[in-house]
Write a protein that holds these residues in place. Sequence first.
Motif, PDB file in Angstrom:
ATOM      1  N   GLY A 276       0.808  -1.216   0.000  1.00 50.64           N
ATOM      2  CA  GLY A 276       0.000   0.000   0.000  1.00 50.64           C
ATOM      3  C   GLY A 276       0.835   1.256   0.000  1.00 50.64           C
ATOM      4  N   THR A 277       0.151   2.377  -0.084  1.00 47.33           N
ATOM      5  CA  THR A 277       0.803   3.686  -0.012  1.00 47.33           C
ATOM      6  C   THR A 277       0.871   4.116   1.453  1.00 47.33           C
ATOM      7  N   PRO A 278       1.585   5.210   1.745  1.00 53.32           N
ATOM      8  CA  PRO A 278       1.658   5.675   3.139  1.00 53.32           C
ATOM      9  C   PRO A 278       0.309   5.966   3.767  1.00 53.32           C
ATOM     10  N   ALA A 279      -0.732   6.096   2.940  1.00 54.39           N
ATOM     11  CA  ALA A 279      -2.069   6.376   3.467  1.00 54.39           C
ATOM     12  C   ALA A 279      -2.556   5.279   4.409  1.00 54.39           C
ATOM     13  N   CYS A 280      -2.040   4.053   4.259  1.00 48.09           N
ATOM     14  CA  CYS A 280      -2.541   2.952   5.088  1.00 48.09           C
ATOM     15  C   CYS A 280      -1.649   2.662   6.296  1.00 48.09           C
ATOM     16  N   TYR A 281      -0.553   3.432   6.469  1.00 50.09           N
ATOM     17  CA  TYR A 281       0.378   3.105   7.551  1.00 50.09           C
ATOM     18  C   TYR A 281      -0.251   3.311   8.924  1.00 50.09           C
ATOM     19  N   ASP A 282      -0.963   4.407   9.091  1.00 45.90           N
ATOM     20  CA  ASP A 282      -1.567   4.697  10.397  1.00 45.90           C
ATOM     21  C   ASP A 282      -2.608   3.651  10.781  1.00 45.90           C
ATOM     22  N   MET A 283      -3.337   3.134   9.792  1.00 48.35           N
ATOM     23  CA  MET A 283      -4.371   2.148  10.130  1.00 48.35           C
ATOM     24  C   MET A 283      -3.746   0.837  10.596  1.00 48.35           C
ATOM     25  N   LEU A 284      -2.519   0.553  10.159  1.00 43.66           N
ATOM     26  CA  LEU A 284      -1.854  -0.673  10.578  1.00 43.66           C
ATOM     27  C   LEU A 284      -1.224  -0.545  11.962  1.00 43.66           C
ATOM     28  N   THR A 285      -0.849   0.665  12.342  1.00 42.69           N
ATOM     29  CA  THR A 285      -0.181   0.862  13.628  1.00 42.69           C
ATOM     30  C   THR A 285      -1.159   1.250  14.729  1.00 42.69           C
ATOM     31  N   GLY A 286      -2.450   1.115  14.462  1.00 51.00           N
ATOM     32  CA  GLY A 286      -3.450   1.488  15.454  1.00 51.00           C
ATOM     33  C   GLY A 286      -3.459   0.597  16.679  1.00 51.00           C
ATOM     34  N   GLU A 287      -3.106  -0.670  16.480  1.00 53.05           N
ATOM     35  CA  GLU A 287      -3.078  -1.612  17.596  1.00 53.05           C
ATOM     36  C   GLU A 287      -1.746  -2.350  17.588  1.00 53.05           C
ATOM     37  N   LEU A 288      -1.153  -2.473  18.766  1.00 54.38           N
ATOM     38  CA  LEU A 288       0.142  -3.146  18.883  1.00 54.38           C
ATOM     39  C   LEU A 288       0.071  -4.572  18.373  1.00 54.38           C
ATOM     40  N   ARG A 289      -0.995  -5.286  18.694  1.00 48.45           N
ATOM     41  CA  ARG A 289      -1.130  -6.688  18.293  1.00 48.45           C
ATOM     42  C   ARG A 289      -1.134  -6.806  16.772  1.00 48.45           C
ATOM     43  N   ILE A 290      -1.866  -5.902  16.130  1.00 45.17           N
ATOM     44  CA  ILE A 290      -1.941  -5.932  14.677  1.00 45.17           C
ATOM     45  C   ILE A 290      -0.602  -5.540  14.065  1.00 45.17           C
ATOM     46  N   ALA A 291       0.004  -4.488  14.602  1.00 48.67           N
ATOM     47  CA  ALA A 291       1.299  -4.035  14.090  1.00 48.67           C
ATOM     48  C   ALA A 291       2.341  -5.140  14.212  1.00 48.67           C
ATOM     49  N   ARG A 292       2.294  -5.887  15.307  1.00 45.86           N
ATOM     50  CA  ARG A 292       3.262  -6.960  15.523  1.00 45.86           C
ATOM     51  C   ARG A 292       3.065  -8.067  14.489  1.00 45.86           C
ATOM     52  N   ARG A 293       1.804  -8.394  14.185  1.00 43.50           N
ATOM     53  CA  ARG A 293       1.535  -9.471  13.247  1.00 43.50           C
ATOM     54  C   ARG A 293       1.875  -9.094  11.803  1.00 43.50           C
ATOM     55  N   VAL A 294       1.592  -7.831  11.423  1.00 40.41           N
ATOM     56  CA  VAL A 294       1.822  -7.455  10.030  1.00 40.41           C
ATOM     57  C   VAL A 294       3.278  -7.142   9.753  1.00 40.41           C
ATOM     58  N   THR A 295       4.123  -7.249  10.738  1.00 40.00           N
ATOM     59  CA  THR A 295       5.545  -7.082  10.492  1.00 40.00           C
ATOM     60  C   THR A 295       6.299  -8.354  10.882  1.00 40.00           C
ATOM     61  N   GLY A 296       5.616  -9.491  10.799  1.00 38.50           N
ATOM     62  CA  GLY A 296       6.236 -10.749  11.171  1.00 38.50           C
ATOM     63  C   GLY A 296       7.453 -11.076  10.320  1.00 38.50           C
ATOM     64  N   SER A 297       7.419 -10.703   9.048  1.00 38.94           N
ATOM     65  CA  SER A 297       8.580 -10.907   8.183  1.00 38.94           C
ATOM     66  C   SER A 297       9.223  -9.583   7.821  1.00 38.94           C
ATOM     67  N   GLY A 298       8.997  -8.597   8.660  1.00 37.07           N
ATOM     68  CA  GLY A 298       9.609  -7.296   8.445  1.00 37.07           C
ATOM     69  C   GLY A 298       8.764  -6.400   7.578  1.00 37.07           C
ATOM     70  N   GLU A 299       9.081  -5.140   7.614  1.00 36.50           N
ATOM     71  CA  GLU A 299       8.391  -4.178   6.774  1.00 36.50           C
ATOM     72  C   GLU A 299       9.411  -3.461   5.908  1.00 36.50           C
ATOM     73  N   ILE A 300       9.010  -3.192   4.680  1.00 37.59           N
ATOM     74  CA  ILE A 300       9.846  -2.423   3.771  1.00 37.59           C
ATOM     75  C   ILE A 300       9.165  -1.091   3.534  1.00 37.59           C
ATOM     76  N   ILE A 301       9.799  -0.031   3.994  1.00 39.29           N
ATOM     77  CA  ILE A 301       9.289   1.329   3.800  1.00 39.29           C
ATOM     78  C   ILE A 301      10.015   1.921   2.608  1.00 39.29           C
ATOM     79  N   TRP A 302       9.260   2.342   1.616  1.00 37.85           N
ATOM     80  CA  TRP A 302       9.832   2.751   0.334  1.00 37.85           C
ATOM     81  C   TRP A 302       9.488   4.210   0.052  1.00 37.85           C
ATOM     82  N   ASN A 303      10.308   5.115   0.565  1.00 37.05           N
ATOM     83  CA  ASN A 303      10.129   6.530   0.274  1.00 37.05           C
ATOM     84  C   ASN A 303      10.777   6.872  -1.070  1.00 37.05           C
ATOM     85  N   ASN A 304      10.679   8.129  -1.467  1.00 39.04           N
ATOM     86  CA  ASN A 304      11.344   8.545  -2.701  1.00 39.04           C
ATOM     87  C   ASN A 304      12.863   8.420  -2.561  1.00 39.04           C
ATOM     88  N   MET A 305      13.544   8.207  -3.682  1.00 38.47           N
ATOM     89  CA  MET A 305      15.001   8.096  -3.657  1.00 38.47           C
ATOM     90  C   MET A 305      15.633   9.441  -3.303  1.00 38.47           C
TER      91      MET A 305
END
Length: 495
Positions: A276-305
């Motif tokens: 997704g785009t950065p628009a969905c980042y806040d919705m994923l970090t709303g709950e610690l349990r959810i944030a922990r599960r959705v980063t089980g294999s790590g997260e790749i943050i891709w800003n502009n070069m």
Amino acid sequence: MNKSLMLPSGILAEEADYKDQIIDEYNNNPFIQALPIIRDKEEIVTILSQNLKISKKELELDEYVRIHMLQRIYKGVFQVLPIHIKVFNMIDTLMRQGYIDRNPFNPEYIRHINKLGNKLINKDFSMSVNSNFITTASCGLLIGFSGMGKTRIVNKVLEKIPQLIYHNSYSNTDFNAIQVTWIKLEAPHNSSLKALSLNFIMKIDELIGSRNMERYAVKNLSVDAMLPIMGQLANNINLGLLVIDELQHLNKNTSQIMNYFVALMNTFGVPILLIGTPACYDMLTGELRIARRVTGSGEIIWNNMQNDKEFRLFINGIWKNQYVRNKTKLDEEMINLFYEKTQGISDLVVKLFVNTQKVAIERNIETITKDLVEKVWAKEFKLLSPMIGSIQTKNKAKMFQYNDIKVIDGRVFDTKDNVKAFMGNKNGISGQKNIIGQDKKTKVTKSKIKIDSLDCEDIRRIVIEGIKEGKSNYQSLLDTGVITDIEIIFKEQII
């Protein structure tokens, strides 16, 4: 060469070719051993790279022909960057790890899926199963600027993995199974979990020729009923990875949506990759349990070069693909000009490169010049200027207007909430007062915050340093670009 089998859908499935694995837990598992071998960095670069071969004969063609040929650059050129290798390894790891405990010769796993199947037969849609099955599935997260090529790299990686594999025997044992290594879906615009489930079922029918839509779509089942059906179908086809693209579309009922994905991983053992785009980042970090599960294999943050080695690697990779007759050498001034205009957004770099060539060919200039790049950008990219300007000036308030280009630095940074907390009253905007001190008389010593421990972009540091300089909180935030004067926004919208 592997044999192929025509499925009822008309799609060919490859015969499983079992390979010995370097990692012990990847052996004695037909689903893992049927996958392509694990590749090193050099091999990944080789299989992902794409280049055009532009002959002298093609450069002699008329301008109207070469203008059409320019479109090849969009699909025929791919410059591999370090982040692409990370994405490749994330997908490969997610799939293999998810199969470890979903071994078809694991008795505990067989008992688990049989219990789930019996519950569905008895129309029991609860997902509580008394078994010792422990999933090895996890979730990966790929979030980045719109236009950086997230979807394209994921598609390229998935293309290197046979999507349909059929098994006949394994280790001298009869073993008949269909393995769907991955399914990729786009999140529905209406945030409907039911629509997502039906899209999943429809995709399975398209791939293997089953008729599950006829069985389930007409029953008007609830979302709670659809989830276990979706999970059981995933196990029936031995699904390796579920990819959900455009995650920002699921911006309603966030908790329910995330619980949905967590259940697919925990109960059915299906690995998931969310894009997704950065628009969905806040919705994923709303709950610690959810944030922990959705980063089980790590997260790749891709800003502009940034304007560094990575950007130079990228622009050098595309620059050789010139259809103009007089090729221009790439110098430092041209690199900086392209970065200034595009701010390192790869899609814009390619589009500016292609459109500049198009104009050069149409006007019989036949060369890329800095002046021409300036003119093409000014004329054909007008709508993007405000967004690029907000990135260039690092104006967070303006960037917040464009959710697709919100910079994420790995911290939960909710600009909306922070500005509300620290802003004073200005132009009809109200906020909380006296967080650290609203007027010039307030002493910095009132704050117990150690300024040296704060990040240079932390709002608290900006406010404290502003007080030292005799500025109001509002002026400090305005000067650093965290907020924008509402009158300026209105003027820009009118213009």
